[in-house]
Motif scaffolding. Sequence first.
Motif, PDB file in Angstrom:
ATOM      1  N   TRP A  60       0.806  -1.223   0.000  1.00  0.00           N
ATOM      2  CA  TRP A  60       0.000   0.000   0.000  1.00  0.00           C
ATOM      3  C   TRP A  60       0.836   1.268   0.000  1.00  0.00           C
ATOM      4  O   TRP A  60       0.420   2.296  -0.489  1.00  0.00           O
ATOM      5  CB  TRP A  60      -0.926   0.054   1.215  1.00  0.00           C
ATOM      6  N   ALA A  78       2.146  -1.553  -7.424  1.00  0.00           N
ATOM      7  CA  ALA A  78       1.230  -2.323  -6.582  1.00  0.00           C
ATOM      8  C   ALA A  78       1.684  -3.767  -6.391  1.00  0.00           C
ATOM      9  O   ALA A  78       1.403  -4.386  -5.372  1.00  0.00           O
ATOM     10  CB  ALA A  78      -0.166  -2.296  -7.195  1.00  0.00           C
ATOM     11  N   ASP A  96      -0.570   0.430 -10.543  1.00  0.00           N
ATOM     12  CA  ASP A  96      -1.825   1.150 -10.799  1.00  0.00           C
ATOM     13  C   ASP A  96      -1.487   2.289 -11.721  1.00  0.00           C
ATOM     14  O   ASP A  96      -0.337   2.705 -11.844  1.00  0.00           O
ATOM     15  CB  ASP A  96      -2.384   1.677  -9.471  1.00  0.00           C
ATOM     16  N   LEU A 154      -2.590  -1.392 -14.083  1.00  0.00           N
ATOM     17  CA  LEU A 154      -3.812  -1.988 -13.529  1.00  0.00           C
ATOM     18  C   LEU A 154      -4.995  -1.084 -13.878  1.00  0.00           C
ATOM     19  O   LEU A 154      -5.477  -0.311 -13.072  1.00  0.00           O
ATOM     20  CB  LEU A 154      -3.652  -2.196 -12.028  1.00  0.00           C
ATOM     21  N   ARG A 168     -15.888   5.084  -6.775  1.00  0.00           N
ATOM     22  CA  ARG A 168     -14.871   4.986  -7.815  1.00  0.00           C
ATOM     23  C   ARG A 168     -15.412   5.270  -9.207  1.00  0.00           C
ATOM     24  O   ARG A 168     -14.728   4.990 -10.196  1.00  0.00           O
ATOM     25  CB  ARG A 168     -14.222   3.601  -7.780  1.00  0.00           C
ATOM     26  N   LYS A 201     -10.462  -3.682 -15.214  1.00  0.00           N
ATOM     27  CA  LYS A 201     -10.930  -4.129 -13.912  1.00  0.00           C
ATOM     28  C   LYS A 201     -12.233  -3.442 -13.572  1.00  0.00           C
ATOM     29  O   LYS A 201     -12.585  -2.459 -14.213  1.00  0.00           O
ATOM     30  CB  LYS A 201      -9.865  -3.798 -12.860  1.00  0.00           C
ATOM     31  N   HIS A 202     -13.037  -3.842 -12.614  1.00  0.00           N
ATOM     32  CA  HIS A 202     -12.844  -5.022 -11.779  1.00  0.00           C
ATOM     33  C   HIS A 202     -13.923  -5.991 -12.220  1.00  0.00           C
ATOM     34  O   HIS A 202     -15.106  -5.669 -12.070  1.00  0.00           O
ATOM     35  CB  HIS A 202     -12.997  -4.676 -10.313  1.00  0.00           C
ATOM     36  N   ARG A 212     -16.914  -3.560  -0.260  1.00  0.00           N
ATOM     37  CA  ARG A 212     -16.624  -4.140  -1.573  1.00  0.00           C
ATOM     38  C   ARG A 212     -15.992  -5.526  -1.491  1.00  0.00           C
ATOM     39  O   ARG A 212     -16.158  -6.339  -2.385  1.00  0.00           O
ATOM     40  CB  ARG A 212     -15.697  -3.214  -2.359  1.00  0.00           C
ATOM     41  N   MET A 245      -8.481  -8.084 -14.377  1.00  0.00           N
ATOM     42  CA  MET A 245      -8.495  -8.216 -12.915  1.00  0.00           C
ATOM     43  C   MET A 245      -9.891  -8.611 -12.432  1.00  0.00           C
ATOM     44  O   MET A 245     -10.862  -7.910 -12.711  1.00  0.00           O
ATOM     45  CB  MET A 245      -8.082  -6.895 -12.261  1.00  0.00           C
ATOM     46  N   TYR A 248     -13.491  -8.016  -6.153  1.00  0.00           N
ATOM     47  CA  TYR A 248     -13.542  -8.536  -4.781  1.00  0.00           C
ATOM     48  C   TYR A 248     -14.879  -9.209  -4.433  1.00  0.00           C
ATOM     49  O   TYR A 248     -14.934 -10.056  -3.568  1.00  0.00           O
ATOM     50  CB  TYR A 248     -13.394  -7.371  -3.798  1.00  0.00           C
ATOM     51  N   TRP A 281      -6.542  -7.105  -5.236  1.00  0.00           N
ATOM     52  CA  TRP A 281      -5.502  -7.258  -4.208  1.00  0.00           C
ATOM     53  C   TRP A 281      -6.038  -7.845  -2.890  1.00  0.00           C
ATOM     54  O   TRP A 281      -6.147  -7.170  -1.897  1.00  0.00           O
ATOM     55  CB  TRP A 281      -4.848  -5.909  -3.999  1.00  0.00           C
ATOM     56  N   SER A 403      -5.941   4.028  -5.238  1.00  0.00           N
ATOM     57  CA  SER A 403      -4.989   3.460  -6.192  1.00  0.00           C
ATOM     58  C   SER A 403      -5.090   4.168  -7.544  1.00  0.00           C
ATOM     59  O   SER A 403      -4.141   4.173  -8.320  1.00  0.00           O
ATOM     60  CB  SER A 403      -5.218   1.961  -6.354  1.00  0.00           C
ATOM     61  N   GLU A 492     -11.225   5.401  -3.658  1.00  0.00           N
ATOM     62  CA  GLU A 492     -11.338   3.979  -3.372  1.00  0.00           C
ATOM     63  C   GLU A 492     -11.639   3.715  -1.901  1.00  0.00           C
ATOM     64  O   GLU A 492     -11.154   4.431  -1.034  1.00  0.00           O
ATOM     65  CB  GLU A 492      -9.986   3.347  -3.730  1.00  0.00           C
TER      66      GLU A 492
HETATM   67  C1  BGC Z   1      -7.975  -1.921  -6.017  1.00  0.00           C
HETATM   68  C2  BGC Z   1      -7.459  -2.134  -7.425  1.00  0.00           C
HETATM   69  C3  BGC Z   1      -5.978  -1.859  -7.462  1.00  0.00           C
HETATM   70  C4  BGC Z   1      -5.281  -2.747  -6.451  1.00  0.00           C
HETATM   71  C5  BGC Z   1      -3.796  -2.559  -6.404  1.00  0.00           C
HETATM   72  C6  BGC Z   1      -7.170  -2.715  -5.014  1.00  0.00           C
HETATM   73  O1  BGC Z   1      -7.565  -2.444  -3.722  1.00  0.00           O
HETATM   74  O2  BGC Z   1      -9.320  -2.300  -5.949  1.00  0.00           O
HETATM   75  O3  BGC Z   1      -8.149  -1.321  -8.326  1.00  0.00           O
HETATM   76  O4  BGC Z   1      -5.498  -2.069  -8.752  1.00  0.00           O
HETATM   77  O5  BGC Z   1      -5.802  -2.485  -5.162  1.00  0.00           O
HETATM   78  O6  BGC Z   1      -3.460  -1.358  -5.841  1.00  0.00           O
END
Ligand code: BGC
Length: 777
Positions: A60, A78, A96, A154, A168, A201-202, A212, A245, A248, A281, A403, A492
């Motif tokens: 992070w 990331a 990202d 990403l 988002r 994504k996602h 989420r 990707m 979640y 992630w 991100s 996010e």
């Molecule tokens: C986010 C993604 C991001 C990933 C890596 C996740 O929490 O939902 O969009 O690419 O983290 O940072």
Amino acid sequence: MKLIHKSILMAAAAVAVSASAVAKAPVKLTEKNIDKVLKEMTLDEKAKLLVGYTFGQSYWGLPSDPDPNAGAIVLGAAGNTANIDRLGIPHTVLADGPAGVHISAERPGTDKTFYCTGFPIGTLIAASWDTDMAHGIGDALGSEMRDYGVDVILGPGMNLMRNPMCGRNFEYFSEDPLLSGMIAAYWINGVQEHGVGTSPKHFAVNNQEGNRNFNNALVEQRPLRELYLKNFEIMVRNSKPWTIMSSYNFINGEYTQESHDLLTKILRNDWGFDGIVMTDWTNTRDTQKQVAAGNDLLTPGNAEQIQQIIDGVKAGQIKMADVDRNVRRILQYIVKTPRFKGAEYSEAPDLKKNAAVVRHSAPEGMVLLKNDDSLLPFTAADKKKVALFGATSYNFIGGGSGSGDVNKPYVVDLVQGLTGAGFELDSVLCNVYGIYRDFVHAEAESEMGVFTTNSYFPRPRVAEATMGKYTYQNAAERNDIAIVTIGRKSGEGGDRLMKDFNIYADELDMLRGISEAFQAKGKKVVAILNVGGAIETAPVAKYCDAILLTWQPGLEAGNSVADVITGVSYPSGKLPMTWPVALADVPSTANFPDNFDWRDEMYWGRQKIDSTPNLGTTEYKEGLNVGYRYFTTADAPVAYPFGYGLGYTTFSYSDPKIVRKGDKYTATVTVTNTGSRAGREAVQLYVSAPKGKLDKPVRELRAFGKTRELKPGESQTLQLTFTNYDLASFDPELQAFVTDAGTYKAHFAASANDIRHTVDFQGKAATRNVTPALLMK
Ligand code: BGC
């Protein structure tokens, strides 16, 4: 004798060495020997490759983390894939996205900085309705990835905008799957032409940030297939993303990351995707199920997951064939990457060149909502003295947070932008707002430890400073015009609070105060909306003569806005989502979270579905009633419809036609600039289907296009194409996309509510079966 003896010994030794060298000669990965390498790999090595690799303690990079990404190849990226040196398999780097390359700007041991371009948010790109613009942004971004040694970005973020309050949405494109899918495809192609990868994504139905990680989206088959998967389907069919990707959340009781239905049956078998799927992630899903589902790469990855794969295979719970299939796909990905190819990285992107791309493309997605008496554009000579109001004017928002944010070197605010364009800003206001901005920063720092406007967890807005009526009156006396900015920010991890949709009391006081004072002097007021998504507009429209929606336009923000205000550029964007009058008018609002705090421990560690409405389980009760599909069918009022946007000029549409050749339809229409300034027009083709077995929205977007710049009086004939399959609706009973035969209506339109011409055409009966999947449990 001695000599002979020695040479015999040496020869024997040489034979022995070369024999052992042959026996142990490690195979090194090439584009052509993937199967051979796969055979050579031990189970441990295979397991390692299926799990992401993290340098140091945390991916992070939060200030609280002790040693984020220590030793990383690209600090602040990331994640990474694992290396296996023995087989010549290098790490690859995943960063990202999507508004730019998200890496750390600073690295220990050097004064050099590693800033990246902050591009306009996804919503602005879609608002351009210009696939070439999306391609151009992708192109600039792809070149920066090459410069920094990032193998995969990403992004793009492309979930559908089910509700305006998704935190988002700024990263996402549209409420419509066609616009979303096509903009994504061109963005992806622009990036990947640089020999680097993307990760749209996602996937899928990640339409809220509230809970989420553990949210169960309960969606009927039709909206699932026609809306929430359709944008991804269109994207896959029009580009070849290296990766995707998985999201979640659960869909209909199944984690997307564990869903063989989603990741193999739909994505690969039905649509033909041939890249790798990586998880979002998380480390908390069932490893066994993920491997079986075709979730090739588990990110960010931990040692436990590697062990689970090894143990699972040994215990017969994970099929070796599934492991091999996933590893093969990862190797196929790796051989494409610059890192595998030994590319060199300049670490010196041309930030100036890319800033120019941002500055000139952002106006393409800016939307002019109101422009009474053609107030805009005006030159600095016309309206030299400007009273600049609104806290956000002095701290303009370039992008959202999380991100999807970028460590950009600067964001040009309106003070810099307007001054640069030759305006004289009122110094009293500049002083007052400057002090207020510093106060807000200091206060935020003392509360959060960091200044928050551009940091991970955003403040949705800065409250407006209270000003008395004399402040407004004196400003109206001293200046030629007022410009006022309303700002909103989200990011996010949380949705926008519902109350954040409305204009707050302090904003209302400000708008009213400015309007009364300036009107009394016969002077005008321009509103700038520096937001990532829809807000209430009635009070803004009431008190302001012009409204320019700039979204969050990236690092050159103030310059792009000044260019538009002065007519150096012109706004040619149209809304990629409906702007409702009130949030309650949007059907999904009844089933959307409010007030969720991601730090709420109640939701952490949960892996089972719970029934807490809109958090544990969200029922998509509105079905297909999303965005303009609902508002046009119900004939319900909106503030501004989907596809709406004024320009500095006007256009007429003529000579509409439609012809079919086989399965392909080509619609043409001539667009003429009937005004007195240059401009570009985004044309939309909506289709109404004949009455059949299924109830359908009154009209749906089936094609779109944008003219080149047209000078006054100039015309262009646009070609808009679609296929017979694009006309299909999903019949859950048949588990098939069905196109009915009969008379369809093609509407050539300037917005969802502004149809200029309608032409009938005949559709062909057709049925395309899909693999039944993701049924509600
Ligand atoms: C986010 C993604 C991001 C990933 C890596 C996740 O929490 O939902 O969009 O690419 O983290 O940072």
